[in-house]
Each structure stands twice: as C-alpha cells, then as structure tokens.
Design an enzyme around this catalytic site. Structure first.
Site, PDB file in Angstrom:
ATOM      1  N   HIS A  13      52.930  41.942  46.825  1.00 34.03           N
ATOM      2  CA  HIS A  13      52.773  43.236  46.591  1.00 34.03           C
ATOM      3  C   HIS A  13      51.982  44.176  47.541  1.00 34.03           C
ATOM      4  CE1 HIS A  13      48.777  42.647  45.287  1.00 34.03           C
ATOM      5  NE2 HIS A  13      48.929  41.539  44.469  1.00 34.03           N
ATOM      6  N   HIS A  72      48.755  42.604  48.901  1.00 26.01           N
ATOM      7  CA  HIS A  72      48.968  41.601  49.961  1.00 26.01           C
ATOM      8  C   HIS A  72      49.338  42.288  51.473  1.00 26.01           C
ATOM      9  CE1 HIS A  72      50.134  39.030  46.293  1.00 26.01           C
ATOM     10  NE2 HIS A  72      48.984  38.393  46.771  1.00 26.01           N
TER      11      HIS A  72
HETATM   12  P1  AMP Z   1      46.690  36.217  45.272  1.00 23.21           P
HETATM   13  O1  AMP Z   1      48.031  36.218  45.625  1.00 23.21           O
HETATM   14  O2  AMP Z   1      46.371  36.992  43.921  1.00 23.21           O
HETATM   15  O3  AMP Z   1      45.832  35.021  45.199  1.00 23.21           O
HETATM   16  O4  AMP Z   1      46.010  37.304  46.273  1.00 23.21           O
HETATM   17  C1  AMP Z   1      45.893  36.778  47.672  1.00 23.21           C
HETATM   18  C2  AMP Z   1      44.823  38.002  48.210  1.00 23.21           C
HETATM   19  O5  AMP Z   1      45.419  39.336  48.179  1.00 23.21           O
HETATM   20  C3  AMP Z   1      43.668  37.990  47.878  1.00 23.21           C
HETATM   21  O6  AMP Z   1      42.521  37.798  48.795  1.00 23.21           O
HETATM   22  C4  AMP Z   1      43.251  38.926  46.912  1.00 23.21           C
HETATM   23  O7  AMP Z   1      42.016  39.557  46.680  1.00 23.21           O
HETATM   24  C5  AMP Z   1      44.502  40.155  47.634  1.00 23.21           C
HETATM   25  N1  AMP Z   1      44.611  40.899  46.659  1.00 23.21           N
HETATM   26  C6  AMP Z   1      45.452  40.944  45.554  1.00 23.21           C
HETATM   27  N2  AMP Z   1      45.589  42.064  45.094  1.00 23.21           N
HETATM   28  C7  AMP Z   1      45.106  42.989  45.739  1.00 23.21           C
HETATM   29  C8  AMP Z   1      45.061  44.433  45.723  1.00 23.21           C
HETATM   30  N3  AMP Z   1      45.426  45.383  44.726  1.00 23.21           N
HETATM   31  N4  AMP Z   1      44.406  45.036  46.543  1.00 23.21           N
HETATM   32  C9  AMP Z   1      43.790  44.374  47.657  1.00 23.21           C
HETATM   33  N5  AMP Z   1      43.969  43.139  48.007  1.00 23.21           N
HETATM   34  C10 AMP Z   1      44.490  42.182  47.030  1.00 23.21           C
END
Ligand code: AMP
Length: 288
Positions: free
Chosen positions: A34, A37
């Site tokens: 999203h 990312h």
């Molecule tokens: P995930 O796929 O949820 O493990 O997230 C992968 C990376 O994207 C992690 O470092 C999260 O902190 C970052 N991330 C997820 N959601 C957001 C967001 N809304 N804003 C900024 N970074 C995000």
C-alpha cells in the site's frame, strides 16, 4: 526488474552488487503493498543505486492463534506495483528456504521488546521479526534499510539489533502514511469488515485527544492514558490491547510529559489488530 525466489541467487546478486560498489536500499515487507510501503520504496530509490523489496509473510512472527493464514496475500498486484515503481529487485523467498529444517537459532533484543506491544503479543513476536530481518540483511547485504514509524517499537528494536550485532546497515525510519480520514495504512486494513471501518479510527482519535490534552497543559501520564483509554472503550466492540505513554528512546513508561513522548497503542476491531502512535511533547508538534 529481477524477481528472486532462491536465497542462493539472492546471495550471488548481493555479491555482484558489492563487487560493483553499488549501494542497495532494502525495504522489508510482508506484501499486500500500500502507499505506506510505497513511501519507503520512494525514499530508498532517492538514496540508493539499487532498491530491493522483500515480500515474505514471516511465519515466526505470528503467535499461535494470530492471523498468519488470513494475512492478506496479493502477490500478483504486488508485482505490478513493484514494476510500476521501477523496482530493481523483488526478493520473494519461500519459508522452507528461509527456515531450514532443524533451525535452532534466533535473534532477540531484550529490554526494548518487553514494553508496549511486547506485553500484549509476547516477546516471541519481536524475536520472529529480528530473526527474519537479520537473515534478510545477511542475504541482501543492503547499505540502508527502510522501516515505517507506524511500527515504532519495531524500528527501535531493529536499530538496537543493528548496533548490538554490528550489522553494516543504516536504518532509515519513515513517517506514517495515512488514509484521508487519518487511519494509518496497513495491509490488515483490508480485513476490517466494512461495518467496522469508521470505528477503526478510535485509536487515532484517542491519540489525537492525548495530544490535545498535552497542548492544554495536561502533563500527567496516568491522567492522559486514562482519558485516551476511556475514549477507546466508549465503543464496547473494540478490544484495547495496549496504550502507553513512553520515552521514544527507551520505551519505558513516563510519569510526566516533560519531553517528547511516544504515545502508542493497539486495538482489535472486527477481529483485526491495528496499531498507531504519535510523537508529541510539551511544545508539540500539534499537527502531523
Ligand atoms: P509490513 O508489510 O506491514 O510488515 O510493513 C513493512 C514496512 O512498511 C514496515 O517497516 C512498516 O513499518 C512499514 N509501514 C507499514 N505501514 C506503514 C504506513 N502506514 N506508513 C509508513 N510505513 C508503513
């Protein structure tokens, strides 16, 4: 764009990048990409010669009874997004290769994982995260790695691990990206039943209430936390996992807001666990 599914191939690619002295930025994700990312990817592209994204739903960071099976998986769409963004490498290993049979080794950061969400999800969750991120660093050998402030505790834990284990990686933490109404973007938002969507904002609203109270000079952490918790518990369909006011460096609870604090929480709504946080001190910032 190279799609690498084999860890040996990833290692060869990393060796090749090192030989060419190419700086590589790594964005570790669990897929279902999203805008949050994408903001990490954009930042990495601006700062590195090569950007690699890893897409791996890491089984060891899901505790028994959590949503490993129902975690959103949108591989085809993720590939399209990666292509559109001009990604250099998409690393998509299998769990079998990442965790060889009879694996017995894990990486654990101790103190920082105890508070906040460590309490509600158990330290096993963070052990899963640090173990997989250490493996990704060894395989991809990035110059920089990008994490989101949305997972504030995770970013801090990774920073600690990198210092403690001498990983030659710079950790870059990027701001939270939100929906128009303020809900922090998350892959899990797809699993929120539509009838609960508006109420998922309760955590964000509670954090903003805390910020407004601080602006009105309420600095007592207990009274602030109580007011925020009450805001969330107004909705009896919401389960409050954790909501704490802590030091942004140590994650230890504070009694008074006399410096910047991290107010961070997690709720469950419609069977989905959501997290959010805000950094604020006696002098603000009053908007984010
Ligand atoms: P995930 O796929 O949820 O493990 O997230 C992968 C990376 O994207 C992690 O470092 C999260 O902190 C970052 N991330 C997820 N959601 C957001 C967001 N809304 N804003 C900024 N970074 C995000």
């Amino acid at each position: 764009m190279r799609i690498i599914e084999d860890i040996h191939e990833m290692r060869r690619e990393a060796e090749d990048m090192a030989a060419r002295r190419a700086e590589c930025g790594l964005v570790p994700t669990m897929g279902a990409l999203h805008e949050g990312h994408l903001s990490l990817i954009e930042r990495s592209k601006a700062e590195n010669d090569i950007t690699a994204i890893s897409v791996f739903v890491n089984p060891t960071q899901f505790m028994p009874g959590e949503d490993y099976d129902s975690y959103p998986r949108t591989w085809e769409k993720d590939l399209e997004a990666a292509e559109r963004l001009g990604m250099d490498i998409v690393f998509h290993p299998s769990a079998e290769q990442m965790y060889p049979p009879r694996a017995q080794t894990s990486v654990q950061v101790h103190g920082l994982t105890r508070g906040l969400c460590g309490m509600s999800r158990g330290q096993g969750y963070f052990r899963g995260v640090t173990t997989v991120v250490a493996k990704l660093f060894n395989l991809v050998r990035p110059t920089r790695a990008y994490f989101g402030q949305k997972d504030a505790q995770q970013a801090l834990v990774i920073q600690r691990m990198v210092i403690d284990l001498n990983f030659p990686v710079e950790i870059v933490v990027c701001p939270i990206v939100r929906e128009e109404d303020g809900l922090a973007l998350s892959s899990r938002n797809r699993n929120i039943p539509p009838e609960y969507r508006d109420r998922a904002l309760a955590l964000r609203e509670a954090l903003l209430l805390g910020r407004d109270l601080i602006r009105d000079k309420e600095y007592d952490a207990f009274r602030l936390a109580t007011a925020m918790q009450e805001r969330i518990l107004q909705d009896d369909e919401i389960e409050l996992d954790c909501l704490d006011i802590v030091s942004p460096e140590t994650l230890e609870e504070v009694e008074k807001v006399d410096d910047l604090v991290l107010m961070a929480g997690a709720i469950k709504i419609g069977g989905v666990r959501l997290i959010d946080n805000i950094l604020v001190g006696p002098d603000g910032p009053w908007s984010d």
